[in-house]
Enzyme design. Structure first.
Site, short mmCIF file in Angstrom:
data_model
loop_
_atom_site.label_atom_id
_atom_site.label_comp_id
_atom_site.label_asym_id
_atom_site.label_seq_id
_atom_site.Cartn_x
_atom_site.Cartn_y
_atom_site.Cartn_z
N PRO A 130 0.80 -1.23 0.00
CA PRO A 130 0.00 0.00 0.00
C PRO A 130 0.84 1.28 0.00
O PRO A 130 0.45 2.28 -0.59
CB PRO A 130 -0.82 -0.13 1.29
CG PRO A 130 -0.93 -1.59 1.52
CD PRO A 130 0.36 -2.17 1.04
N GLY A 342 -21.85 5.40 -30.61
CA GLY A 342 -22.66 5.16 -29.42
C GLY A 342 -22.68 3.70 -29.01
O GLY A 342 -22.72 3.37 -27.82
N GLU A 365 2.97 -3.90 -13.53
CA GLU A 365 4.36 -4.33 -13.78
C GLU A 365 5.26 -3.18 -14.23
O GLU A 365 6.12 -3.33 -15.08
CB GLU A 365 4.39 -5.50 -14.77
CG GLU A 365 3.69 -6.73 -14.22
CD GLU A 365 4.03 -8.00 -14.94
OE1 GLU A 365 5.17 -8.16 -15.42
OE2 GLU A 365 3.13 -8.85 -15.04
N GLU A 369 5.53 5.68 -16.78
CA GLU A 369 6.57 6.59 -16.31
C GLU A 369 7.81 5.82 -15.86
O GLU A 369 8.95 6.22 -16.14
CB GLU A 369 6.02 7.44 -15.17
CG GLU A 369 4.97 8.46 -15.58
CD GLU A 369 3.61 7.85 -15.88
OE1 GLU A 369 2.79 8.50 -16.54
OE2 GLU A 369 3.37 6.69 -15.46
#
Length: 389
Positions: A130, A342, A365, A369
């Site tokens: 986290p 649409g 993975e 960046e």
């Protein structure tokens, strides 16, 4: 060295087999499993029988004994029909299984690879936390040695097969003072006391692929479950990620190809102003560009896979392939939705699902960046600014 762009007979047979399987077994149920967010157990049992869950595993451990070229072909063909299924196959083969195969002791390989290769067990690979994300070296999960065991504590996030997998490779720090050089890898089994999965993540896309948190609360792991030596985990993870990025690149190629084929078919069949959409130059320009870029992504991916198969370093090539193919997949899915108009925005048509699935490829993975950073570092390493080599 001669250059050939032809597949071997075996590779052609594998491609044909997987395409037929994907069309017959996956396409009819892909939308259902996406909508319900269920893991397709029955489908994975069939893929285990076909050898698709032990692609890189040698025959002595029950695997198919294939290489990275064949691995890339399989993932590409699966992703052409359902990227979520392809993602699970890629993560199982390329991360958990490959980590044990590449760096595990003979004891670990003999114990775990046969069940993983045949689909009797599913594998997870737990690196992300986290608080770390792209900063993979900044782990908080710890592994403390106590006699013949290690005691693991921590939380892992965004773990593919965290809920459905029975065997996980977990990265944890055995020596926090050493930073990334203090990270080690362990095989952890579901059922070990204190090892639990969190709730299934409710994701934008790739919804048939199980993703959860993993919690380790004083989990006692035998010392023999250490993969390699203490402190090897981070270096091992980087090498495994090099191979994993090739599979994500192949997934991007397959997704883009699937989106292109759906868009081309729709543009041929759909008429506006008494003219087939495909006759409009604006549509032709979109299709022409996608066709070119898909072939470019495919060549980058096959080059990286071929180099990996030869045992050569692929950090640069894998990052280039992953970056280009993943961002192409997003563009291809978006263009397909645009061509459908649409209808592309509603779930009755498959391009809507591809659009949602595609975005993960620029994140998982290693984000786009991070890939650019990896590429830049490799370029500067081989072409220093002072002109030396």
């Amino acid at each position: 060295m001669p250059i050939s762009f032809a597949f071997t007979e075996e590779q052609e047979a594998i491609r044909h087999m997987v395409r037929e399987f994907a069309e017959a077994e996956i396409r009819p149920i892909a939308a259902y499993y996406d909508e319900q967010q269920e893991f397709p157990w029955e489908l994975f049992a069939k893929m285990g029988e076909l050898g698709l869950l032990g692609l890189l595993v040698p025959s002595e451990y029950g695997g198919a004994g294939l290489g990275y070229m064949e691995f890339a072909l399989v993932i590409e063909e699966l992703a052409r029909v359902c990227p979520a299924i392809a993602l699970s196959v890629a993560a199982h083969n390329g991360l958990c299984v490959n980590h044990i195969l590449t760096f595990g002791s003979e004891e670990l390989k003999s114990r775990y690879l046969p069940n993983l290769a045949t689909g009797k067990a599913l594998g997870a690979w737990a690196l992300t936390e986290p608080g770390s994300g792209s900063d993979a070296a900044n782990l908080r999960t710890t592994a403390r040695r106590e006699g013949n065991t290690y005691v693991l504590n921590g939380t892992k996030s965004f773990t593919t097969h965290g809920g459905v997998g029975s065997i996980a490779v977990v990265m944890a720090t055995t020596d926090p003072a050493r930073g990334k050089d203090g990270i080690s890898a362990f095989v952890v089994e579901k059922g070990m006391e204190g090892f639990t999965a969190g709730k299934r993540e409710n994701k934008l896309g790739m919804r048939a692929s199980d993703t959860t948190m993993l919690m380790l609360d004083n989990v006692r792991v035998p010392a023999s479950h250490l993969i390699g030596s203490e402190g090897d985990g981070y270096r091992q993870a980087l090498e495994i990620l090099d191979g994993g990025r090739i599979s994500i690149a192949a997934l991007g190629v397959g997704l883009a190809q699937g989106a292109f084929e759906l868009a081309l078919r729709y543009a041929t069949e759909r008429h506006q102003f008494n003219t087939a959409l495909v006759e409009f130059q604006a549509i032709q320009m979109k299709l022409a560009r996608l066709s070119m870029e898909i072939e470019a992504a495919r060549l980058l991916t096959y080059r990286a896979a071929w180099l990996r198969q030869q045992g050569k370093p692929v950090r640069l090539e894998a990052a280039q392939a992953k970056l280009f193919a993943s961002e192409l997949a997003v563009r291809a899915a978006e263009e397909a939705v645009q061509i459908f108009g649409g209808y592309g925005y509603i779930k009755d048509y498959p391009v809507e699902k591809l659009y949602r699935d595609a975005k993960l490829l620029t994140i998982g993975e290693g984000t786009s960046e991070i890939q650019r950073i990896v590429i830049a570092r490799q370029i500067l390493r081989h072409h220093p600014l002072d002109g030396t080599t």
